[in-house]
Design an enzyme around this catalytic site. Structure first.
Site, PDB file in Angstrom:
ATOM      1  N   ARG A 262       0.221  -1.014  -0.264  1.00 28.12           N
ATOM      2  CA  ARG A 262      -0.430  -0.193   0.141  1.00 28.12           C
ATOM      3  C   ARG A 262       1.226   1.230   0.356  1.00 28.12           C
ATOM      4  NH1 ARG A 262      -1.719   0.683   5.333  1.00 28.12           N
ATOM      5  NH2 ARG A 262      -0.924   2.563   5.866  1.00 28.12           N
ATOM      6  N   HIS A 266      -3.304   4.634   5.106  1.00 35.05           N
ATOM      7  CA  HIS A 266      -4.526   3.274   5.244  1.00 35.05           C
ATOM      8  C   HIS A 266      -5.870   4.612   4.427  1.00 35.05           C
ATOM      9  CE1 HIS A 266      -7.600   0.714   6.470  1.00 35.05           C
ATOM     10  NE2 HIS A 266      -8.190   1.418   7.303  1.00 35.05           N
ATOM     11  N   TYR A 275       4.222   4.852  11.682  1.00 30.31           N
ATOM     12  CA  TYR A 275       3.944   4.171  11.799  1.00 30.31           C
ATOM     13  C   TYR A 275       5.464   3.275  11.013  1.00 30.31           C
ATOM     14  CZ  TYR A 275       0.498   3.260   9.179  1.00 30.31           C
ATOM     15  OH  TYR A 275      -0.997   3.730   8.141  1.00 30.31           O
TER      16      TYR A 275
HETATM   17  C1  LIG Z   1     -14.378  -6.092  12.100  1.00 34.09           C
HETATM   18  C2  LIG Z   1     -13.756  -5.130  11.660  1.00 34.09           C
HETATM   19  N1  LIG Z   1     -12.772  -4.913  13.050  1.00 34.09           N
HETATM   20  C3  LIG Z   1     -12.590  -3.739  12.807  1.00 34.09           C
HETATM   21  C4  LIG Z   1     -12.269  -2.725  11.505  1.00 34.09           C
HETATM   22  C5  LIG Z   1     -11.185  -1.542  11.878  1.00 34.09           C
HETATM   23  N2  LIG Z   1     -10.343  -1.576  10.465  1.00 34.09           N
HETATM   24  C6  LIG Z   1     -10.720  -1.122   9.632  1.00 34.09           C
HETATM   25  S1  LIG Z   1      -9.546  -1.610   8.307  1.00 34.09           S
HETATM   26  C7  LIG Z   1      -8.719  -2.252   8.550  1.00 34.09           C
HETATM   27  C8  LIG Z   1      -7.579  -3.045   9.034  1.00 34.09           C
HETATM   28  C9  LIG Z   1      -7.413  -4.323   7.953  1.00 34.09           C
HETATM   29  O1  LIG Z   1      -6.318  -5.047   7.341  1.00 34.09           O
HETATM   30  P1  LIG Z   1      -6.819  -5.305   5.450  1.00 34.09           P
HETATM   31  O2  LIG Z   1      -7.336  -6.134   5.863  1.00 34.09           O
HETATM   32  O3  LIG Z   1      -5.188  -5.958   5.438  1.00 34.09           O
HETATM   33  O4  LIG Z   1      -6.912  -4.498   4.280  1.00 34.09           O
HETATM   34  P2  LIG Z   1      -6.262  -3.395   4.190  1.00 34.09           P
HETATM   35  O5  LIG Z   1      -7.215  -2.016   4.716  1.00 34.09           O
HETATM   36  O6  LIG Z   1      -4.665  -3.599   4.277  1.00 34.09           O
HETATM   37  O7  LIG Z   1      -6.440  -2.942   2.348  1.00 34.09           O
HETATM   38  C10 LIG Z   1      -9.199  -2.650  10.713  1.00 34.09           C
HETATM   39  C11 LIG Z   1      -8.659  -3.503  11.000  1.00 34.09           C
HETATM   40  C12 LIG Z   1     -13.348  -2.659  10.875  1.00 34.09           C
HETATM   41  N3  LIG Z   1     -13.527  -2.433   9.864  1.00 34.09           N
HETATM   42  N4  LIG Z   1     -14.430  -4.233  10.786  1.00 34.09           N
END
Ligand SMILES: Cc1ncc(C[n+]2csc(CCOP(=O)(O)OP(=O)(O)O)c2C)c(N)n1
Ligand SMILES: [Mg+2]
Length: 364
Positions: A262, A266, A275
């Site tokens: 990425r 985020h 970070y």
């Molecule tokens: C069930 C749930 N828990 C926590 C969150 C908060 N949250 C939003 S994005 C994220 C990280 C997701 O990371 P990844 O699956 O690697 O996807 P990326 O954002 O890197 O594309 C989290 C923990 C959420 N949206 N839903």
């Protein structure tokens, strides 16, 4: 890798499948073909550039207050476009929220995506016209939907495949575990496509799993696991096409890990400099999929200035269309949150609807 005695399941290679090296030269990999028609090669390039340009426009629109939030896919174009292009248009896609490249490949109008980021209750119900589920913000829930839809296709004797797009972080969710297990036990025509972009907000991959790779998790479920260079569009295309054909012909699900990065934050609410290091970003910026693929096409004699100009002109036009359709667009009708749940609204929902209306009226 050590395996249980008597284990007869698939081995998972740690080296990602790579058809185009970081220098844009073809690799020695010969299990997969990089032999696509010139038209398809150019189409992939066009989609990658278009996605990068639109992604920038989405960030701009958020910064100008037109979108509530936006999650950039910068750096993940090859992983998304390669995968989506390797499927049939009737294969159902179940995205997380960072999949602009997938939406563009499917021909979903960018302003429908913008509308979702303006906070529609449904996250993109219009996407379903292109066999794509709405955006899923609750991490990993879409994997269960994908498996359910695959089971439905199986029972209806359809030959469509479903694809769950999940992130590295999502692989730690119970929902994704349950989805993988169900998919394998019932041999559902479903592909799990994990974009390992190295981060889940500020959590790095090393804190996400103790497995040798995310693809190795496939062994525990009893399905093939494949690692692919997610910055190589032809490798992503080939690996997805293979997994989809396996699923279509009754061979069951697969777990693909596309190793990518990425490049942006985020979301527009995040500051990644807090970070992660500049050196890490530099390392991955040098592996940017777009210049790599352009070099490959140039070496092949397929790239031309004419192609570049045509792609740039289209990107400019589509950016303008997105901007024009988004700036000042009407807000979503809040009533739909209540009216779109059941055919006939329940008394409880009706009460909530009236309470919300009263609250909004007080705010005005
Ligand atoms: C069930 C749930 N828990 C926590 C969150 C908060 N949250 C939003 S994005 C994220 C990280 C997701 O990371 P990844 O699956 O690697 O996807 P990326 O954002 O890197 O594309 C989290 C923990 C959420 N949206 N839903
Ligand atoms: Mg991630």
């Amino acid at each position: 890798m050590g395996q249980l005695p008597g284990f007869t399941g698939p081995e998972v290679a740690l080296d990602p499948v790579q058809l185009i090296g970081p220098d844009g030269a073809p690799t020695t990999e010969n299990r997969y073909s990089r032999d696509l028609p010139e038209e398809t090669l150019c189409w992939l390039y066009e989609l990658m550039v278009l996605t990068r340009e639109l992604d920038t426009e989405f960030v701009n629109l958020q910064r100008q207050g037109e979108l509530g939030l936006y999650a950039s896919c910068r750096g993940q174009e090859a992983a998304q476009i390669g995968a989506a292009a390797g499927l049939r248009k009737t294969d159902w896609l179940f995205p997380q929220y960072r999949e602009l490249g997938v939406f563009v490949t499917r021909g979903i109008p960018p302003w429908h995506v913008a509308s979702a980021w303006r906070g529609t209750w449904n996250g993109g119900l219009e996407f379903t016209a292109k066999c794509c589920a709405p955006i899923s913000v609750p991490i990993g829930t879409q994997a269960l939907h994908a498996v359910g839809a695959a089971m439905a296709a199986q029972r209806l004797d359809e030959d469509s495949v479903t694809v769950a797009f999940v992130g590295d972080g999502a692989t730690s969710e119970g929902d994704v575990h349950e989805a993988l297990n169900f998919a394998a036990v019932f041999a559902t025509p479903c592909v799990f496509y994990v974009q390992n972009n190295q981060w889940a907000i500020s959590v790095p991959l090393r804190k996400q799993t103790a497995a040798p790779s995310l693809a190795h998790k496939a062994i525990g479920y009893g399905m093939p696991g494949i690692r692919v260079d997610g910055n190589d569009p032809l490798a992503c295309y080939a690996v997805m096409a293979e997994a989809a054909e396996r699923a279509r012909s009754g061979g069951g699900p697969s777990l693909i890990e596309a190793v990518t990065y990425r490049l942006g934050p985020h979301t527009t609410s995040d500051d990644p400099t807090r970070y992660r290091s500049g050196a890490e970003l530099e390392h991955w910026a040098a592996l940017d999929p777009i210049p790599r693929y352009r070099t490959y096409l140039r070496n092949l004699g397929v790239w031309s200035q004419r192609l570049e100009d045509r792609v740039a002109a289209r990107a400019k036009r589509v950016r303008t269309e997105l901007r024009d359709a988004t700036v000042g667009a009407a807000d979503a009708d809040i009533d739909e949150v209540f009216t779109a749940v059941y055919a006939d609204i329940t008394p409880e929902l009706q009460q909530q609807r009236e309470a919300l209306r009263a609250e909004l009226a007080r705010e005005r």
